[in-house]
Structures are given as C-alpha cells and as structure tokens.
Design a protein around this motif. Sequence first.
Motif, PDB file in Angstrom:
ATOM      1  N   ASN A 430     -12.842   7.520  62.540  1.00 30.83           N
ATOM      2  CA  ASN A 430     -13.548   7.705  63.790  1.00 30.83           C
ATOM      3  C   ASN A 430     -13.682   6.373  64.525  1.00 30.83           C
ATOM      4  O   ASN A 430     -14.684   5.700  64.464  1.00 30.83           O
ATOM      5  N   THR A 431     -12.597   5.982  65.209  1.00 28.93           N
ATOM      6  CA  THR A 431     -12.606   4.711  65.916  1.00 28.93           C
ATOM      7  C   THR A 431     -12.229   4.953  67.367  1.00 28.93           C
ATOM      8  O   THR A 431     -11.449   5.844  67.678  1.00 28.93           O
ATOM      9  N   SER A 432     -12.802   4.171  68.265  1.00 28.05           N
ATOM     10  CA  SER A 432     -12.466   4.346  69.679  1.00 28.05           C
ATOM     11  C   SER A 432     -11.243   3.511  70.043  1.00 28.05           C
ATOM     12  O   SER A 432     -10.686   3.624  71.125  1.00 28.05           O
ATOM     13  N   ASP A 433     -10.778   2.646  69.137  1.00 26.19           N
ATOM     14  CA  ASP A 433      -9.611   1.810  69.416  1.00 26.19           C
ATOM     15  C   ASP A 433      -8.328   2.571  69.097  1.00 26.19           C
ATOM     16  O   ASP A 433      -8.347   3.521  68.325  1.00 26.19           O
ATOM     17  N   PRO A 434      -7.213   2.126  69.669  1.00 25.53           N
ATOM     18  CA  PRO A 434      -5.940   2.768  69.316  1.00 25.53           C
ATOM     19  C   PRO A 434      -5.723   2.675  67.806  1.00 25.53           C
ATOM     20  O   PRO A 434      -6.068   1.662  67.198  1.00 25.53           O
ATOM     21  N   ASN A 435      -5.170   3.717  67.254  1.00 24.49           N
ATOM     22  CA  ASN A 435      -4.993   3.742  65.808  1.00 24.49           C
ATOM     23  C   ASN A 435      -3.523   3.966  65.456  1.00 24.49           C
ATOM     24  O   ASN A 435      -3.139   5.041  65.006  1.00 24.49           O
ATOM     25  N   PRO A 436      -2.693   2.935  65.657  1.00 25.07           N
ATOM     26  CA  PRO A 436      -1.261   3.102  65.395  1.00 25.07           C
ATOM     27  C   PRO A 436      -0.962   3.197  63.906  1.00 25.07           C
ATOM     28  O   PRO A 436      -1.750   2.786  63.066  1.00 25.07           O
ATOM     29  N   THR A 437       0.214   3.743  63.601  1.00 27.39           N
ATOM     30  CA  THR A 437       0.660   3.848  62.221  1.00 27.39           C
ATOM     31  C   THR A 437       1.234   2.499  61.793  1.00 27.39           C
ATOM     32  O   THR A 437       2.085   1.931  62.468  1.00 27.39           O
ATOM     33  N   VAL A 438       0.760   2.006  60.670  1.00 24.77           N
ATOM     34  CA  VAL A 438       1.218   0.702  60.176  1.00 24.77           C
ATOM     35  C   VAL A 438       2.346   0.890  59.165  1.00 24.77           C
ATOM     36  O   VAL A 438       3.364   0.219  59.208  1.00 24.77           O
ATOM     37  N   CYS A 439       2.152   1.831  58.245  1.00 24.10           N
ATOM     38  CA  CYS A 439       3.196   2.148  57.264  1.00 24.10           C
ATOM     39  C   CYS A 439       3.771   3.502  57.644  1.00 24.10           C
ATOM     40  O   CYS A 439       3.100   4.524  57.500  1.00 24.10           O
ATOM     41  N   THR A 440       4.999   3.491  58.141  1.00 28.58           N
ATOM     42  CA  THR A 440       5.592   4.731  58.651  1.00 28.58           C
ATOM     43  C   THR A 440       6.012   5.658  57.524  1.00 28.58           C
ATOM     44  O   THR A 440       5.889   6.869  57.633  1.00 28.58           O
ATOM     45  N   CYS A 441       6.522   5.102  56.428  1.00 30.62           N
ATOM     46  CA  CYS A 441       6.994   5.955  55.326  1.00 30.62           C
ATOM     47  C   CYS A 441       5.865   6.837  54.797  1.00 30.62           C
ATOM     48  O   CYS A 441       6.069   8.006  54.504  1.00 30.62           O
ATOM     49  N   GLU A 442       4.679   6.265  54.630  1.00 34.63           N
ATOM     50  CA  GLU A 442       3.587   7.010  54.020  1.00 34.63           C
ATOM     51  C   GLU A 442       2.556   7.466  55.060  1.00 34.63           C
ATOM     52  O   GLU A 442       1.546   8.066  54.695  1.00 34.63           O
ATOM     53  N   GLY A 443       2.789   7.155  56.318  1.00 32.29           N
ATOM     54  CA  GLY A 443       1.874   7.615  57.362  1.00 32.29           C
ATOM     55  C   GLY A 443       0.473   7.034  57.220  1.00 32.29           C
ATOM     56  O   GLY A 443      -0.521   7.758  57.220  1.00 32.29           O
ATOM     57  N   VAL A 444       0.386   5.716  57.107  1.00 35.47           N
ATOM     58  CA  VAL A 444      -0.924   5.067  56.955  1.00 35.47           C
ATOM     59  C   VAL A 444      -1.266   4.341  58.255  1.00 35.47           C
ATOM     60  O   VAL A 444      -0.482   3.525  58.740  1.00 35.47           O
ATOM     61  N   THR A 445      -2.427   4.657  58.806  1.00 36.50           N
ATOM     62  CA  THR A 445      -2.797   4.092  60.106  1.00 36.50           C
ATOM     63  C   THR A 445      -3.644   2.836  59.952  1.00 36.50           C
ATOM     64  O   THR A 445      -4.158   2.532  58.875  1.00 36.50           O
ATOM     65  N   ARG A 446      -3.799   2.141  61.082  1.00 36.74           N
ATOM     66  CA  ARG A 446      -4.565   0.898  61.092  1.00 36.74           C
ATOM     67  C   ARG A 446      -6.000   1.104  60.588  1.00 36.74           C
ATOM     68  O   ARG A 446      -6.507   0.287  59.830  1.00 36.74           O
ATOM     69  N   ALA A 447      -6.629   2.193  61.002  1.00 33.34           N
ATOM     70  CA  ALA A 447      -8.025   2.406  60.607  1.00 33.34           C
ATOM     71  C   ALA A 447      -8.153   2.482  59.085  1.00 33.34           C
ATOM     72  O   ALA A 447      -9.092   1.949  58.493  1.00 33.34           O
ATOM     73  N   GLU A 448      -7.160   3.141  58.450  1.00 31.28           N
ATOM     74  CA  GLU A 448      -7.201   3.262  56.994  1.00 31.28           C
ATOM     75  C   GLU A 448      -6.967   1.907  56.328  1.00 31.28           C
ATOM     76  O   GLU A 448      -7.601   1.564  55.318  1.00 31.28           O
TER      77      GLU A 448
END
Lengths: 576, 424
Positions: A430-448
């Motif tokens: 739950n973040t108001s900032d953009p939450n891009p995917t950092v690890c594409t293979c495993e689908g892990v986003t910046r917030a995580e």
Amino acid sequence: MGSPPHIAVIGGGSTGAGIARDLSMRGLDVTLVEQGNLTHGTTGRMHGLLHSGGRYAVSDRASARECIEENRVLREIATHCVEMTGGLFVKRPEDDEEYFQEKLRGCRTCGIPAEVVSGAEARAMEPHLAKDVEKAISVPDGAVDPFRLVVANAASAIEHGARIETHSTVRDVLIEEDEVIGLEVEHASGAGERVHGKEGGREEIRADYVVNATGAWAGRIGEMAGVDIEVRPSKGVMTIMNVRQVDTVINRCRPKGDADIVVPHETTAILGTTDEEVEDPEEYPEERWEVDMMIETLSELVPMLEDARTIRSFWGVRPLYEPPEVGSTDPTDITRDYFLLDHAERDDLEGMTSIVGGKFTTYRMMGEEISDHVCSQFGIDAECHTAEIPLPGSEDFTVLRDYMDEFGLRSPIGRRSVERLGSRADEVLNTSDPNPTVCTCEGVTRAEIQDAIAGSGSDLNAVRIRTRASMGNCQGGFCCHRLAGELHGEYDESTARAAWDGLLEERWKGQRHALWGEQLSQAALNYALQATTQNRDRDPADGDPVDFSAFDGGVGADGGSGTAGVATDGGPRDGD
Amino acid sequence: MAIESEVLVVGGGLAGLTSALAAAREGADVRLVSYKQSSLRHASGLVDLLGYTSDGEGPIVDPYAAMPGLPDDHPYRTVGVETVREAMALFDNVTDYRGDHTDANALVPTHGGTIKPTARYPAGAAAGLASDDRNVLLVGIESMTDFDAPQAAAHLEAAGVPFDVRGETIRFPGDLRADAKVTRYAKLLDANGEVAVRGRTRGARDALAERVNTVHGNEQRVGFPAVLGDQRTDAVRGALEDRIGTDVFEVPMGPPSLPGLRLEEALFEALEESGASVETGNPVVDFDAEGGEIETVYIEKNGALIPNRADQYVLATGGLVGKGIESDRDSVREPVFDCHVAHADDRYEWFDGDAFGDHPFAQFGVETDETLRPLAADGRVEFENLRAAGSVLGGYDFAAEKSGSGVSIATGYVAGNTAATEVR
C-alpha cells in the motif's frame, strides 16, 4: 515474580526460529544468534517438501505420524508459506509390487490419507509422467517455502519481544562451575560487510539457559562447551529446473534410493536427492555425477526432464543423529527422528540442551518439545500455542481479494506478490509511489524489496530469500544492479556495491552446476551484460586510479594529449 | 528453384551486417538471412575495440597500439591492425557515431555508474564522456529501476572522475504505467505527445525539461537514461538542451537497449541502400556440401525447406549468447554447419569458480585460418567457401577485453570483402 529467564538460542534455521517463537510466546526472554542469514544452514538448502509422512510410512512410522500431524498444523498456521500440491508415489514396471502394497498399508496405519490411482489417472493429473508408470498412491504432500516460514517465525518472535541477531557467530560458550552461563558472540561489521542488527564487535550474551539448535553444526558448539555431540552430516544434491514440469510432488515408490523425488516449488521444480555422509558441514565436494544422476534417474519418471533447462543446483547437509551405540554405517539407515540432548543428564554440564536430527516438516513440534523442556527447568507452566496461532502473513486471507485494483499491480505480478506476502500484502504494497517490478523473472516489485531491506538490512542475499528476487531464469543477470540501486539511499554507495558483488557471487555459485544448453547461454549473456556493458569485472571504482586526461575528451578535445575538458560549455557538437 | 546470390551471409548481428555491407560495397550480389533477434538489442550501443589486454591490463588508452600484443590466435591478430582501421572506416562511413577523431579510447559512464573504455559512441552519448571535466547532473526516472541516478553519481565519484557529479530522481511527467517499457518513454518523446501535469496538458519534452529544471543546479551537462527518443533522438535531445540550457547526453542502458536498436536500424538501412537482399525470421536448418564446398543451404519457412545457393558463405550467427554456439551436458557445437568447436570434455572445466573469473566458455567458438575459414579438429579447412565472423569465433573473451563490437566489425569486414573478391 522477577523478570523471566533469558534463553539464548543458537541457530537461525527452522528449529531455532521455531524455538524462539515458542519460548517468546510463553513469555520468556529470548535472544537468537545465527552465524549467517536466517536459513543459512540446512533450512535454506532443502527441497521444499512438506511431507505427508508417506516417505517414511514403511521404514520409520514414528516419523511418518509426526509428519502428517505437523503437515495439518502448517496448513493452518502457515498458509502463505504452503502450497498444497498433493503428492504421488508412482510405480514403474520394475518397481516391487509388494513394496507398493506395504507403502499403502503403512500410510493407512499412520493416518495418512492415501488412495491408489491408475497410471491413466496419474497421467491425467500429471501429463508429463512416463507412459509406463503403472499406478500411484496419492498422498497429501505439499510444497513449503522454508525462507518465508523461518522469516515469519522470526517476525513472530520479535513481536513477542525476542532479539534476533543474524551474521553473529558464537565464538565461545561461557561456563562457570560446570554450568553454561552464556555465549561470546562476534557480530560481523566493517566496510563491505553486511549491516544488520548489532553491528561489529564482540558481545558477551549472558543467559540463564542455552539451546543449541545448530543442526549439522551442533558438534562445533559442543566442542566449545567441552561435550561430544556426534552429528552425522549427510549431503544431498538438489537440482532446480526453470519451470514446473509437474504440479504435484512426484515420489518414486521404492525403498530408499537416490534421485527419487520432484517437488514443484514456486516457478520451479526441484529434483532430489542423494544421501552421502560428509566430514564437515561446510566443506564437501559438489560433483557433476550427482547432478547428472538427478536428471537421468528422474527422467524415468518424467521423461521431459532429460532435455529440460536447469537453472542451478545446490547441496544441503542433513543434521542426522543417532545414539552412538546404534552404529549405522549407511546414512540412509540413520533415523530421521530428532533427539533432545540434555547436557546436564548426559555430560554433567548444567544450563544447555542440544537438539539434533529431525526434519523441517516437524520443526514446530521439535520447538514445542524443547520449549517444554526449557520451561520445566525454571518451573514455568506455560502452554504452547504455536500450533493454533497463525504466523505473521497467514492471519487473514481475505486480502487475497481485489488485490489487483487495490495495489495497481498487473495481474500475474500482483497474484505472486500477494501469495508471497499473504496477509501482510496490504501493509507492504500500500504505497502511493510508483511500484515498478525490480525482478522480472519472479515478479518482485520495489515495495516488496523495500520491505525486505527494512527487515534484513543491506545483505542482498537476505533480501533474496525473503522475496525470491534474482531466483528465476536469469539468476540475477538482469536485476542484481537494480537491487543494489534499491539499497542505495538507505545505505551508502560502497555498501550497496559490496552487496551487489556478494549477490553476484552467490548466484554464480549455484549456476555453475547448470552450465550447459540454455543456462550456459544465459550465463554468457549475464556475463556480457555485467562485464561488457557495466564493466563490473574491471570496475575502476574497485581498482587503481585512472588517468582520465589520457582518454578521449570529446570532439574539440585532442584525445590522448591530456587536454580533457576543452569541450567547454555548449562547445562544438557538430552534426546535431 | 533455389534462391541465388553470390555471397550468402547467415546472421544479422553486427558481424553479419558488416560483412554483407563490405561484400555489397565490393560489388557482389549479397543476400543476408537471419533468424533470431540480433543481440544488438542487448548491447549498450557503444562500439568497443579493445579496453583491456587479455591479461586484464587497462583501461587501454590506444587500442590499436595494444593489438599486436594480443595472443597469436586472437581475431585481431588474424586480420591485422591495419585491417581493423579499414573496417572502422567503413563503420564510420555508414553511421553517425563519434570518436573517430582520435585513436584514444573514450571512457563512458554506463547505467550502473561504472565507466567503460570504448572506441565509438553515439552522438547522444558524446556530452557524457568521463574525461570531460564539466560538472554533471544525472537524472533518473523514479519508476525506471535500471538506472538509479544518485547511486550512479556516487559510483562515478568512487571511480575518481575529474568532475563533480550529482544524481536526482524525478517522476516522468504524464501517467505512464510503473512497468512501462523504455520504448514507451522513447515514443512519447519522439512524438512530443501531450501529457497532463497538474491539470495542464503540454508536450512531453517541455514537461520533462521543466521537471529537470526544478532539480538542476549549475551543472554544465545533464545525463538521462537512454530513453530520449527512438526515431527522432537528435530532435528530442536538442529540445531538452534548449529548455534546460546545457548539453544533454544519454547513459547507455541494459536490455532492451535503445542505442543498440538504433544502431541495428542504421546498419540495416545502409545495407538496403547497398542493394543487398535481406530475409529475417527464418532459420537455416540444413545444407549440402560437395567436394569440400558448401553448395546449398536450406531455410525453413512455414514448414517448407527453401534452398539458397551462393558461391561464398559467411557464418555470423553469434556466440553462446546469440545461439551461434550451442551446448549440451557433454559437448559444445556450432549448429549450422557443424564446424569444430574446441572444448574440454568435462563441462566443469568450462567455467571458473568466480563470477568474473577467467571463463573458458567465454572463448568458445570456431578456430579459423588467416582468411577466417573455420578449421576442423585436424587443422584442415572445413569448407573452402565458408568464412566466419563475429562472436561465433573463438579465442577471445569480448566481455573481459571489451572487444566485442570491434572484432565483429573487423572480422565481418574481412569475411565480406574476401568473399566478394573470391566471386570476382
């Protein structure tokens, strides 16, 4: 009543974390120390099977009963760590019919739900099973994420007041008058080292009681305390495929043997394993034949494995133990049961108990038994609640609903994030900032990633085990530098760069066992991206000073003559 | 009926394109066939010649001066330094790259914040050179995880660059998704598409410059991740320079790499102008040979085998990355013509224990004679009319040396030229 007793738990694997949670929930004061990351030892190097008990239903029925009992408990308290895939014990024509029947009877005797399915039915469930598989027994095996489970246990312990120190190595067990009174611990630190909990220096941790839950390393702690603990470490290889060839745990239905299980795990399938006694839990050979055997033998069950892509292999060391008088010569004969060694009774050394043997699936039960034992030392009558109270992340699964809209995540990434985070998804995503995917293979986003950094510090390998970032097909080739970028800000550039190097080397270590075909091509690409484009192999920031003035300073600068910077403000930019 | 040409080039990467160009410019009737996407989309778009010696010495100031010191079987030694210069002249002639005013390498900042030695750089990277002592502002885009500007700036400082450098992260104007591809940013800037910023709509270039101006201090040049346009990158950069009032440059990025894609497009255009024919998307699956010469290759198209005949052939299918070299658990091979590839029997001898160790796999490829004809295990020429170019060649570690583009251009040039000479 005065302050509660202080218990020092050594070992941040499933057993240690389970004990820390249990004792802290019962109101005791707990400090856990671990020499590496959480799961650093055996826990982080297992195949991810949540046993139904079926594997032990013939040879070791006590273990089988414990497994099915704990299997049911973990499905309730650790929903976000467990995937109930179901399991099959499959019989090939050459496998013994009598053993098949014995397995079926054993399962039923031990209370393990077991049904016989025909070869055709088994192939309807798992289309890639070999055509000549005759029949199978279906059991409630599952897949479990050991990293997530241990982190959740540690988080729960912290909620109940425990102190968890990773990257903290026990250097000595402190003894006064035949009684253990604490530990001397060295915390890792320094430039390039990981930043975490307490940073740097030695610390004397006084404790009213010490629990040695170091598994295959128990003998080392024993040595420091002057007692003999003869753990029999036994190594096993696990080979990770890049996709799930099967969605059900596939076991070979025959007596003990190598290479007889395929476990679907997250986006991968894990092939296992071997069983070979080793001298040292850290130094042992990792050999080509073991990997080849996994692929060749398990291709008999799932033929497509023969030409499938593997992304890495890893080895784990079982902390096997049997009372020395049993004297098994073959490690496969050593029981999988656990033993509680009270050093007061055994060695006339008060204040310390070791727990050895056992299995990941029964970690909670082991924690309960040893916590009972510790409490009894202090006359504390506190009940165990670890079997009823869900772990953090598994409390409330209504968050699985509507997550896509709620978090603005695209569907597969959102689904995977929420599966990993469970009931913590709301708090993390739950973040108001953009939450891009950092690890594409495993689908892990910046917030995580940021949540993991907040929980584990600057060690990107600790971030990895919490999130699965860098654990997919590319093995970090595309995301190691992104993860370093995520660290920067909270941590300075040199710390981020050291963590970046640490992750690259760790990822390389396991990939070396998968370097042919597609994965060799991937490794060559990773090498090109990191060395060619980013020059990370010869990074001038890590090496000797560079004479910048000797190089091309641009059009207008006479490159090579040392007049860099001649291209002044708005200088010539011919051709634009 | 077979499709006929004088020279058939298999492979559409930097080596294949250069060899087709070289042969066409010599007047040959050339056909180029390629199957997979070229690895240029993975490449930074920088054109390296030689940044480090085979022993890891460097960064090298003058790559030409260092070439004679390379091992005997290095492709640069095979073709010779003067030929490398000729090949680079061809490259300079068909592209708008910079760096040809000097033999010295340039040091270019890349997206992780390292600097790397390279011989040619796109015009858009020219203002970013690390030997230029003007101060730098690096601007990162919040949702673009490949380039963390403050970290890159700190990393450059750690490398001792002769200027002050600062990194700032901004939010890209408009409402691009957090996971938008780099091409989405580039197209928006190409078109100067309208974006909404606090209720007002305006051109994306203006809006981006305005955001930068809020964080820009007195730096004399401003670097962005390489997303500044796809087709109209000069116009995008020019507009930003006008509105920010400084030089602007792009920092080369990882895949998908716009500078790499732009280079690929420029070379394909040059090839078409030269009159060569091009077919992409279909693999070479078989061939006939007779008397030590390749007679026909077969291209699979919609399930049918289409014969292609030529007098001379060029193999430019790439290395392990481009799948011009393949392997299984026991062996390494060149899949199109099954040319010999030397390798240890035990695959555990194909790599080093360290991630950046001395990896034998990095040097996997075919060995050749002095005219780039692949050699069999016994040292005989595999086929009289086949030459190899680029990463399919063995004997050099392009990643460690930073020599990939230069070897592709130089050997592509030689293979194409020699093939054209043979058919005359």
